[in-house]
Design a protein around this motif. Structure first.
Motif, PDB file in Angstrom:
ATOM      1  N   ALA A   1       0.839  -1.201   0.000  1.00 17.67           N
ATOM      2  CA  ALA A   1       0.000   0.000   0.000  1.00 17.67           C
ATOM      3  C   ALA A   1       0.867   1.241   0.000  1.00 17.67           C
ATOM      4  N   ALA A   2       0.527   2.178  -0.893  1.00 19.30           N
ATOM      5  CA  ALA A   2       1.223   3.460  -0.963  1.00 19.30           C
ATOM      6  C   ALA A   2       0.287   4.538  -0.454  1.00 19.30           C
ATOM      7  N   VAL A   3       0.637   5.144   0.659  1.00 17.95           N
ATOM      8  CA  VAL A   3      -0.228   6.116   1.314  1.00 17.95           C
ATOM      9  C   VAL A   3      -0.449   7.345   0.447  1.00 17.95           C
ATOM     10  N   ARG A   4       0.544   7.716  -0.336  1.00 18.92           N
ATOM     11  CA  ARG A   4       0.424   8.934  -1.135  1.00 18.92           C
ATOM     12  C   ARG A   4      -0.404   8.746  -2.402  1.00 18.92           C
ATOM     13  N   ASN A   5      -0.915   7.521  -2.642  1.00 21.34           N
ATOM     14  CA  ASN A   5      -1.783   7.271  -3.791  1.00 21.34           C
ATOM     15  C   ASN A   5      -1.148   7.751  -5.098  1.00 21.34           C
ATOM     16  N   ILE A   6       0.076   7.358  -5.309  1.00 19.64           N
ATOM     17  CA  ILE A   6       0.789   7.675  -6.549  1.00 19.64           C
ATOM     18  C   ILE A   6       0.291   6.722  -7.612  1.00 19.64           C
TER      19      ILE A   6
ATOM     20  N   ASP B   1      10.158   1.360  -3.022  1.00 21.53           N
ATOM     21  CA  ASP B   1      10.315   2.438  -2.035  1.00 21.53           C
ATOM     22  C   ASP B   1       9.191   3.456  -2.090  1.00 21.53           C
ATOM     23  N   GLU B   2       8.284   3.329  -3.030  1.00 14.07           N
ATOM     24  CA  GLU B   2       7.114   4.207  -3.079  1.00 14.07           C
ATOM     25  C   GLU B   2       5.961   3.658  -2.243  1.00 14.07           C
ATOM     26  N   TYR B   3       6.145   2.470  -1.706  1.00 10.16           N
ATOM     27  CA  TYR B   3       5.103   1.828  -0.921  1.00 10.16           C
ATOM     28  C   TYR B   3       5.474   1.828   0.556  1.00 10.16           C
ATOM     29  N   ASP B   4       4.461   2.004   1.385  1.00  6.60           N
ATOM     30  CA  ASP B   4       4.682   2.208   2.811  1.00  6.60           C
ATOM     31  C   ASP B   4       4.394   0.969   3.654  1.00  6.60           C
ATOM     32  N   TYR B   5       3.494   0.134   3.198  1.00  5.08           N
ATOM     33  CA  TYR B   5       3.091  -1.029   3.983  1.00  5.08           C
ATOM     34  C   TYR B   5       3.124  -2.272   3.090  1.00  5.08           C
ATOM     35  N   TRP B   6       3.486  -3.393   3.726  1.00  8.68           N
ATOM     36  CA  TRP B   6       3.652  -4.640   2.994  1.00  8.68           C
ATOM     37  C   TRP B   6       2.999  -5.790   3.745  1.00  8.68           C
ATOM     38  N   GLY B   7       2.507  -6.738   2.971  1.00  5.65           N
ATOM     39  CA  GLY B   7       2.049  -7.977   3.565  1.00  5.65           C
ATOM     40  C   GLY B   7       3.203  -8.940   3.741  1.00  5.65           C
ATOM     41  N   GLN B   8       2.887 -10.121   4.272  1.00  4.08           N
ATOM     42  CA  GLN B   8       3.917 -11.124   4.552  1.00  4.08           C
ATOM     43  C   GLN B   8       4.297 -11.923   3.320  1.00  4.08           C
ATOM     44  N   GLY B   9       3.466 -11.891   2.314  1.00  7.76           N
ATOM     45  CA  GLY B   9       3.771 -12.614   1.086  1.00  7.76           C
ATOM     46  C   GLY B   9       3.075 -13.952   1.003  1.00  7.76           C
TER      47      GLY B   9
END
Length: 125
Positions: free
Chosen positions: A98-103, A110-118
């Motif tokens: 998830a990218a908080v800045r909605n780019i 590095d444009e993404y802020d949150y990640w799942g476990q995969g």
């Protein structure tokens, strides 16, 4: 804080299909660009697909264009990656992000802020 949880990975034969889902916590899901990345051992995490907050704009890596489809349900806080015509080279751990800045064209990790476990996807030949 956003928590992401992927599901739907598994083993499939070449030419088959899998559907990955990512469930997100938080009340502002519509504000995030959501992406899918994948990674194999010894390689960098690579972009697969992304969808901006309202779902109007999608981006795909050339390697999956025409085979994968990303979509989102903002009422359910979920994002889905439908993968068709799978190839052995699609085998990887797939991550939701998830990218908080909605780019809208966010393709770099590095444009993404949150990640799942995969979740592991294995395509046999």
């Amino acid at each position: 804080q956003v928590q992401l949880e992927e599901s739907g990975g598994g083993l499939v034969q070449a030419g088959g299909s899998l559907r990955l889902s990512c469930a997100a916590s938080g009340r502002t899901f519509i504000a995030y660009t959501m992406g899918w990345f994948r990674q194999t051992p010894g390689k960098e995490r690579e972009f697969v697909a992304a969808i901006e907050g309202r779902g109007y704009i999608t981006q795909y890596d050339d390697s999956v264009k025409g085979r994968f489809t990303i979509s989102r349900d903002n009422a359910e806080n979920t994002v889905t990656l439908q993968m068709n015509s799978l190839k052995p080279e699609d085998s990887a751990v797939y991550y939701c992000a998830a990218a908080v800045r909605n780019i809208w064209n966010a393709r770099r990790p590095d444009e993404y802020d949150y990640w799942g476990q995969g979740t592991q996807v294995t395509v046999s030949s």
